[in-house]
Design an enzyme around this catalytic site. Structure first.
Site, mmCIF file in Angstrom:
data_model
loop_
_atom_site.group_PDB
_atom_site.id
_atom_site.type_symbol
_atom_site.label_atom_id
_atom_site.label_comp_id
_atom_site.label_asym_id
_atom_site.label_seq_id
_atom_site.Cartn_x
_atom_site.Cartn_y
_atom_site.Cartn_z
ATOM 1 C CE1 TYR A 1 34.493 -1.987 9.540
ATOM 2 C CE2 TYR A 1 33.176 -2.741 7.687
ATOM 3 C CZ TYR A 1 33.512 -2.804 9.033
ATOM 4 O OH TYR A 1 32.863 -3.680 9.868
ATOM 5 C CB SER B 1 -0.934 -0.011 1.207
ATOM 6 O OG SER B 1 -0.184 -0.104 2.403
ATOM 7 C CG ASP B 2 3.555 2.124 2.703
ATOM 8 O OD1 ASP B 2 2.908 3.125 3.056
ATOM 9 O OD2 ASP B 2 3.722 1.134 3.438
ATOM 10 C CG HIS C 1 7.646 2.073 5.100
ATOM 11 N ND1 HIS C 1 7.925 3.105 5.978
ATOM 12 C CD2 HIS C 1 6.335 1.769 5.318
ATOM 13 C CE1 HIS C 1 6.843 3.399 6.675
ATOM 14 N NE2 HIS C 1 5.877 2.604 6.313
ATOM 15 C CG HIS D 1 4.120 6.936 8.381
ATOM 16 N ND1 HIS D 1 3.561 7.070 7.133
ATOM 17 C CD2 HIS D 1 4.311 5.618 8.565
ATOM 18 C CE1 HIS D 1 3.397 5.865 6.602
ATOM 19 N NE2 HIS D 1 3.850 4.981 7.458
ATOM 20 C CG ASP E 1 31.226 3.868 10.850
ATOM 21 O OD1 ASP E 1 32.137 4.630 10.477
ATOM 22 O OD2 ASP E 1 31.379 3.020 11.745
ATOM 23 C CG HIS F 1 5.359 1.105 10.917
ATOM 24 N ND1 HIS F 1 4.072 1.436 11.243
ATOM 25 C CD2 HIS F 1 5.542 1.535 9.646
ATOM 26 C CE1 HIS F 1 3.477 2.017 10.198
ATOM 27 N NE2 HIS F 1 4.356 2.082 9.224
#
Lengths: 242, 242, 242, 242
Positions: free
Chosen positions: A233, A75-76, A95, A175, A120, A97
């Site tokens: 690194y 839905s995003d 994405h 959000h 970093d 949460h």
């Protein structure tokens, strides 16, 4: 089936979010873009992670029109596609949460650059968008979410512009975070590190609310240790394949 | 044996509380109701979760009289049955002492709606009951616990009424959360998300004590994205069965 | 070999501390007492938990003299034996450095009774001892640790006496909790719940520093729900053996 | 292959950091020194822990020149070697970005000695270095990181000298902890305990910001219980091999 390799990479990035402890139930999503073909591969909406297979991924164009796939895309989706259109050098978007990054987003606060772990990966504080207007929420809400991210990185009267490759993450006010990278692997990796960095910033602020951010000198030193032509690194690509 | 299907669903909801990390030892309980037969299926009291089988579930009527089962029902039975009698549209009730939701209950504070994770599941703050009076505690204490929840949702002079389907959870002051849903699966799922939402609200308040709740516009947008006729999240039922 | 059954129970209680997440490396110890024989069974000092077997347990008399065993007993032995001599009704003692209970001990604060989870196990706040004097630390330090606990439960000018069966735990100032019970199983179980209760009290205080403790009416209602002749929680012994 | 035994010990110490939950991805590193040969064994840079084998370890001299190995050594090598040159009695060094110890480092605060868990391992607060100057950051940064640690232990006008064997850890300001010991096993063990101690100090300060450190008498009692000729904790070497 289109983009079999990218499907595998996007699936793997989604699973890395689960392994990194960033995901509850079907929350979260990852996508990748094929710039040559102008196609996006994204996780379907609301499907259990342990059932996901490459063929479940949905392929869309950069406007979000479905090109291949029987399942509804995340839905995003329209936030992802806007970011691909506006940030021309990124190759993947994630994405989640995740608890601490989302808590900064809910508090409307950026994640300050308090140490070398942050430096970093993020060459400065991870910003937070302005709150979305009622009009934006009632309109093309998902697209407007991406627009708020882009507006924050473009900068303006109140805030300086940010290079989306130097700071590959943004908190959406009220959000949660969106994170990106050159590849799905890198975007997912950045999302896991963002959560670790957010945890430590939260602890740092609890210990000392007036903690100063690290100097620009330290930001440069650490960021360019892992990025760019002079990176020192890790192993060269060949040596990394033990 | 009565209600074999509902027994399975109630057992599974109880186990989901364990998988979600909400449960210590034998704490917590889930039940479901068969509205046609007027019967409730509930976990027995103080039995180890890893030994629970469908046949251990206790069947009672809506007044809490045991209809089938050799074990004592959960000691919270009379809260469950009161909620079934008063909230006519709910199909299942879950009770846990999950850490963060319980901490809000102990502090006597509602869980504010600070972000979209909350708004996806709860259409407003998760309320807290008034403290129970000494008379209620010394009287039909378990039933009175349910009555305090119902009183909070009915509203009154001090606080507005709340639709129990729009906000499917309540914190009992000085005790812990009760959560519900249309099915045992949904109630358990809501309880797991409630704890995640409580964790993030706690972190948000630690970062910024004056954080404002999200707007009603955002609450509406997110809640109706997952609920109601216009929901756009996830797959249709058929597609979900991958 | 003496006390084969009690050795098994003490070993199992030690392992329960590990399962409950209370233990780092070889920290922590559990013991049990055989009142008829006047003998104590205790974990050896500094041995890895995953190597512990019943025959490694050390048997001492109530003064801490070794009766059977080739290994050194836990370095906290003399605290355990003092508690057995002074609290005549307890059957087992557990000591851990579990994170949240230890943090209250380090802050010199009791764990307040903020909710029903607490009240189900502890009939009032879990107290903290006075700091040990330099003389006590430089003298029979381990024994004095026990004496500080006993002094706190005996009460005096500053504080009321506490029944060690009603509140089966004490925080030692600047050190960590000691917990007890009628059996090794119960003592370990109480230690696990103490940590859960400490976590929630910590969260509650973070949310609202002025939170009031629950009423005596609620303490009584919950404590006697699980303890004493009128207990209603769980199954009778026979039914519990599913 | 040089130093086969020390390679095994260094590998095992690196893996202990993973088991102790101190490590995200390829963060962190451990090394050991052979004082007779003047050689250091250290983890390679940026290699996945689950692929590490003894033959991947890199051998350098005390100036950091590679003596044996095809992989790049840890990017923190020059901090390790400086500590070996300056702290002549230590045998191993460990570096992590563990969450709570790093948060104290980011806040620029030492970890106070709040209890006996701390005192068992660290004979006083774990210090934090001064911030590195821009010149140090832009110069031999990794070496300067070690120099800041050494300067803090040497003491000066502002702060007393500290014995690196009595307090085997230091927080680098804005960075993270370095921890050491006589052996790789001990250094890794100390790093795991440091994180546990940091967690409890954080909780203690949250509960009571004005908590006093434990007395010198208690520090002595606990530290010498586990260290030195009069140690009473654990088993003698022979008994420990159950």
């Amino acid at each position: 089936m289109l983009l079999t390799q990218l499907r595998e990479e996007v699936l793997e990035a989604n699973l890395e979010l689960v392994r990194g402890g960033l995901v509850l139930y079907t929350f979260g999503n990852a996508s990748g873009v094929d710039r040559e073909q102008g196609l996006v591969v994204i996780k379907p909406s609301g499907v259990d992670y342990d059932k996901l297979k490459p063929e479940h991924m949905v392929v869309t164009d950069l406007e979000g029109n479905i090109i291949e796939g029987n399942l509804r895309p995340s839905s995003d989706l329209n936030t992802h596609t806007l970011l691909y259109r506006e940030f021309g050098e990124i190759g993947a978007v994630v994405h989640t949460h995740s608890e601490f990054a989302t808590s900064f987003a809910q508090a409307g606060l950026p994640i300050p650059a308090f140490g070398t772990t942050h430096a970093d990966y993020f060459h400065g504080p991870v910003p937070v968008t302005a709150p979305l207007s009622d009009e934006a929420i009632e309109g093309q809400y998902v697209r407007e979410t991406g627009a708020a991210i882009v507006a924050r990185f473009r900068g303006g009267e109140d805030c300086a512009a940010i290079d989306p490759l130097a700071v590959p993450a943004c908190l959406v006010h009220g959000h949660a975070p969106f994170v990106w990278g050159k590849t799905p692997h890198e975007a997912a990796h950045n999302a896991v590190v963002l959560e670790a960095v957010a945890r430590m910033a939260y602890r740092t602020l609890s210990l000392e609310a007036n903690t100063q951010e690290v100097s620009h000198t330290l930001l440069d030193r650490h960021y360019f240790r892992k990025h760019g032509a002079k990176a020192t690194y890790g192993q060269s690509r060949k040596e990394h394949n033990l």
